[in-house]
Write a protein that holds these residues in place. Structure first.
Motif, PDB file in Angstrom:
ATOM      1  N   HIS A   1     -83.914  34.800  53.688  1.00  0.00           N
ATOM      2  CA  HIS A   1     -83.507  34.611  52.302  1.00  0.00           C
ATOM      3  C   HIS A   1     -82.168  35.308  52.062  1.00  0.00           C
ATOM      4  O   HIS A   1     -81.941  36.433  52.544  1.00  0.00           O
ATOM      5  CB  HIS A   1     -84.558  35.171  51.341  1.00  0.00           C
ATOM      6  N   TYR A   2     -81.321  34.638  51.306  1.00  0.00           N
ATOM      7  CA  TYR A   2     -80.019  35.190  50.929  1.00  0.00           C
ATOM      8  C   TYR A   2     -79.792  34.897  49.448  1.00  0.00           C
ATOM      9  O   TYR A   2     -80.180  33.847  48.944  1.00  0.00           O
ATOM     10  CB  TYR A   2     -78.888  34.582  51.768  1.00  0.00           C
ATOM     11  N   GLN A   3     -79.150  35.816  48.782  1.00  0.00           N
ATOM     12  CA  GLN A   3     -78.921  35.681  47.344  1.00  0.00           C
ATOM     13  C   GLN A   3     -77.437  35.831  47.041  1.00  0.00           C
ATOM     14  O   GLN A   3     -76.762  36.716  47.569  1.00  0.00           O
ATOM     15  CB  GLN A   3     -79.726  36.748  46.588  1.00  0.00           C
ATOM     16  N   PHE A   4     -76.922  34.958  46.172  1.00  0.00           N
ATOM     17  CA  PHE A   4     -75.509  34.978  45.789  1.00  0.00           C
ATOM     18  C   PHE A   4     -75.395  34.946  44.263  1.00  0.00           C
ATOM     19  O   PHE A   4     -76.203  34.327  43.572  1.00  0.00           O
ATOM     20  CB  PHE A   4     -74.772  33.761  46.372  1.00  0.00           C
ATOM     21  N   LYS A   5     -74.372  35.586  43.756  1.00  0.00           N
ATOM     22  CA  LYS A   5     -74.163  35.642  42.324  1.00  0.00           C
ATOM     23  C   LYS A   5     -73.452  34.374  41.850  1.00  0.00           C
ATOM     24  O   LYS A   5     -72.512  33.904  42.479  1.00  0.00           O
ATOM     25  CB  LYS A   5     -73.323  36.870  41.955  1.00  0.00           C
ATOM     26  N   ILE A   6     -73.914  33.849  40.737  1.00  0.00           N
ATOM     27  CA  ILE A   6     -73.290  32.694  40.105  1.00  0.00           C
ATOM     28  C   ILE A   6     -72.548  33.176  38.868  1.00  0.00           C
ATOM     29  O   ILE A   6     -73.109  33.892  38.039  1.00  0.00           O
ATOM     30  CB  ILE A   6     -74.322  31.625  39.718  1.00  0.00           C
ATOM     31  N   TYR A   7     -71.284  32.795  38.755  1.00  0.00           N
ATOM     32  CA  TYR A   7     -70.448  33.202  37.630  1.00  0.00           C
ATOM     33  C   TYR A   7     -70.377  32.079  36.613  1.00  0.00           C
ATOM     34  O   TYR A   7     -70.527  30.896  36.945  1.00  0.00           O
ATOM     35  CB  TYR A   7     -69.030  33.538  38.110  1.00  0.00           C
TER      36      TYR A   7
END
Length: 317
Positions: A307-313
């Protein structure tokens, strides 16, 4: 800005002389009733303090700004030494002509004897030491003003340099990734059975990714629109499945994929690194868009899910 020069001069003069008078006030108060002693204090401390201010102002605002801005330190030293020596000569001349008993006096003699006066070399060295202290103060003040004036520009240049470095690293990584895809594409093109169908499709996908990675204006910024990023991420998944037939990929996305921005090519780089750590076999790649974040999951049979998590702007960011 020429109209500001008199104001700047008198403002600094008032501050300088206020400090001089504050320093000399005890001596002035103590010798107020003695004309000779009062004149001695006024000449040596007040008048020569004003002369030292002229030295400070000339160095800080007239002769040092240009060489300091250009970082010509040898010129700064030469100008400062010549100016200090010139003011030492001027101080000696003023003292010799107008105030010998206040400036050049070395020792007061008893009644009936002559006073002892400083020789020119002795007074010149004394005045030069004082002038060097004033020059050091002027140079430090000039550096402070220079830093205040160029600080925002330096920060902008540093920010631009960091952005350029990040773009270079990203382009370098993109080129490496594309070269890797091209190498994996070679066996497909050499196989006559796969060339017409899988080969043509892979070439079109690679060409599309090449234009996006190297020439798309959106990648000049730190973030790219989420719909565009997911579109090319899906094409990357399709291309990699063609190039690595032993590790086929399936892709699925859920959530609101039409709004927000994401760091450019972050999904591709993360997925490529993760896939290289997995063994042969099908891999399910899933993207889940949630408020403010994107979850990337890679699952292969008999292997722990990654699992990987990325920030959404927001779109306006």
């Amino acid at each position: 800005m020429r109209h500001n020069k008199p104001y700047r001069y008198f403002t600094h003069l008032v501050v300088w002389m206020a400090l001089i008078l504050l320093y000399a006030y005890p001596a002035i108060k103590a010798n107020w009733q003695g004309p000779m002693a009062l004149k001695y204090v006024l000449v040596r401390q007040v008048l020569y303090g004003c002369i030292n201010f002229q030295l400070f102002f000339l160095l800080a605002f007239v002769w040092l700004p240009a060489p300091v801005a250009r970082r010509q330190y040898r010129r700064v030293v030469v100008i400062s030494l010549l100016t200090v020596c010139g003011f030492a000569l001027m101080k000696y001349f003023i003292g010799y002509v107008f105030f010998p008993d206040q400036v050049l006096i070395k020792m007061f003699a008893m009644v009936g004897y002559k006073n002892t006066y400083m020789s020119f070399p002795y007074y010149f060295l004394t005045a030069t030491r004082t002038g060097l202290g004033v020059a050091l103060l002027a140079y430090s003040y000039r550096l402070l003003l220079q830093r205040q004036q160029t600080g925002p520009q330096d920060r902008q240049l540093a920010t631009a340099a960091e952005a350029a470095r990040e773009r270079y690293v990203r382009m370098q990584e993109n080129s490496r990734l594309l070269l890797h895809h091209l190498q994996q594409l070679t066996p497909i093109l050499e196989d006559e059975r796969k060339r017409d169908q899988e080969g043509v499709k892979a070439i079109l996908l690679l060409s599309d990714l090449l234009r996006y990675m190297l020439y798309d204006k959106a990648l000049e910024k730190d973030t790219v629109g989420l719909p565009k990023e997911l579109l090319y991420f899906e094409r990357y998944i399709a291309l990699r499945s063609l190039c690595h037939s032993d590790q086929p990929l399936t892709f699925s996305a859920s959530g609101d994929t039409q709004q927000g921005t994401l760091a450019a090519l972050q999904l591709q780089h993360t997925t490529e690194t993760a896939l290289q750590q997995l063994h042969s076999g099908p891999v399910a790649v899933r993207v889940q868009v949630k408020p403010g974040r994107l979850l990337l999951s890679l699952q292969q049979h008999a292997a722990p899910e990654q699992h990987y998590q990325f920030k959404i702007y927001p779109d306006h960011a």
